[in-house]
Design a protein around this motif. Structure first.
Motif, PDB file in Angstrom:
ATOM      1  N   TRP A  32      26.916 -24.674  55.809  1.00 29.33           N
ATOM      2  CA  TRP A  32      27.555 -24.664  54.639  1.00 29.33           C
ATOM      3  C   TRP A  32      27.823 -23.321  54.265  1.00 29.33           C
ATOM      4  O   TRP A  32      28.608 -23.023  53.171  1.00 29.33           O
ATOM      5  CB  TRP A  32      26.972 -25.372  53.478  1.00 29.33           C
ATOM      6  N   CYS A  33      27.643 -22.408  55.367  1.00 26.85           N
ATOM      7  CA  CYS A  33      27.935 -21.042  55.026  1.00 26.85           C
ATOM      8  C   CYS A  33      28.934 -20.535  56.119  1.00 26.85           C
ATOM      9  O   CYS A  33      28.830 -20.858  57.254  1.00 26.85           O
ATOM     10  CB  CYS A  33      26.541 -20.112  54.705  1.00 26.85           C
ATOM     11  N   SER A  34      29.875 -19.541  55.616  1.00 26.03           N
ATOM     12  CA  SER A  34      31.002 -19.030  56.552  1.00 26.03           C
ATOM     13  C   SER A  34      31.009 -17.725  56.295  1.00 26.03           C
ATOM     14  O   SER A  34      31.805 -16.883  55.849  1.00 26.03           O
ATOM     15  CB  SER A  34      32.285 -19.566  56.167  1.00 26.03           C
ATOM     16  N   PRO A  35      29.889 -16.910  56.711  1.00 28.18           N
ATOM     17  CA  PRO A  35      29.678 -15.361  56.519  1.00 28.18           C
ATOM     18  C   PRO A  35      30.830 -14.658  57.262  1.00 28.18           C
ATOM     19  O   PRO A  35      31.367 -13.553  56.799  1.00 28.18           O
ATOM     20  CB  PRO A  35      28.513 -14.941  57.294  1.00 28.18           C
ATOM     21  N   ALA A  36      31.553 -15.089  58.366  1.00 31.70           N
ATOM     22  CA  ALA A  36      32.697 -14.275  58.978  1.00 31.70           C
ATOM     23  C   ALA A  36      33.756 -14.333  58.203  1.00 31.70           C
ATOM     24  O   ALA A  36      34.626 -13.424  58.132  1.00 31.70           O
ATOM     25  CB  ALA A  36      32.968 -14.918  60.226  1.00 31.70           C
TER      26      ALA A  36
END
Length: 191
Positions: free
Chosen positions: A80-84
């Motif tokens: 659920w995370c989109s660090p890019a």
């Protein structure tokens, strides 16, 4: 005593607050949202270098709000995370797990004060930003409005974010009649 911001006091989240936090969290967020085990884990994730990034608010000697925040470098990236998309190094990002205010005390700036206290503590721990998954099903979409008003930027929406918690962890969504179908807004707050 009348309800007003001056009557609310704040302090660090401590283990002796767990029972009151669990009761408030489950009443506001839904049964099964917090329990002794996960709250103890969340508390530990908020401690770094002697700094506690969790905070509570009191009114008339009762806890009426709390903020759970995970220190930078102490929380795990999941699907659920989109660090890019963040524009900030992962090592410099704390996680705003939960901000809960008793509905009878909303509108007095408690949530914003708790967020500001968490930002200050997280910055002392080395954070330059905080990530949150905002519940888009909150009444009147108040959670999204609150986080946006405080500088949070929408990164991405995630349908069914809390479905796994409902299926496997005993979470009972206060909005969905069966299995939770709520959408989360992945939001980043730079500071």
């Amino acid at each position: 005593m009348a309800k007003n911001p001056e009557s609310v006091t704040y302090g660090p989240l401590l283990p002796e607050h767990f029972d009151a936090i669990i009761a408030l969290g489950n009443r506001v967020q839904g049964d099964g949202y917090l329990n002794e085990d996960n709250l103890r884990t969340y508390y530990e994730l908020g401690l770094l270098n002697g700094i506690n990034s969790g905070h509570v608010a009191w009114f008339n000697n009762e806890i009426v709000g709390f903020r759970l925040t995970f220190a930078p470098g102490k929380w795990a990236i999941d699907k659920w995370c989109s660090p890019a998309l963040w524009g900030v190094e992962l090592a410099n990002v704390c996680y705003f797990k939960c901000n809960t205010v008793d509905p009878a005390m909303q509108g007095f700036g408690i949530g914003t004060t708790l967020l500001n206290l968490a930002k200050q503590s997280a910055a002392e721990q080395g954070a330059k930003a905080g990530l949150a998954h905002i519940w888009l099903a909150s009444p009147g979409n108040s959670a999204f409005r609150y986080f946006s008003k405080n500088g949070g930027e929408l990164i991405k929406e995630h349908p069914n974010k809390w479905r796994e918690a409902a299926l496997y962890e005993g979470y009972d969504c206060p909005v969905c009649p069966d299995t939770c179908e709520c959408v989360a807004a992945e939001m980043l707050l730079k500071f």
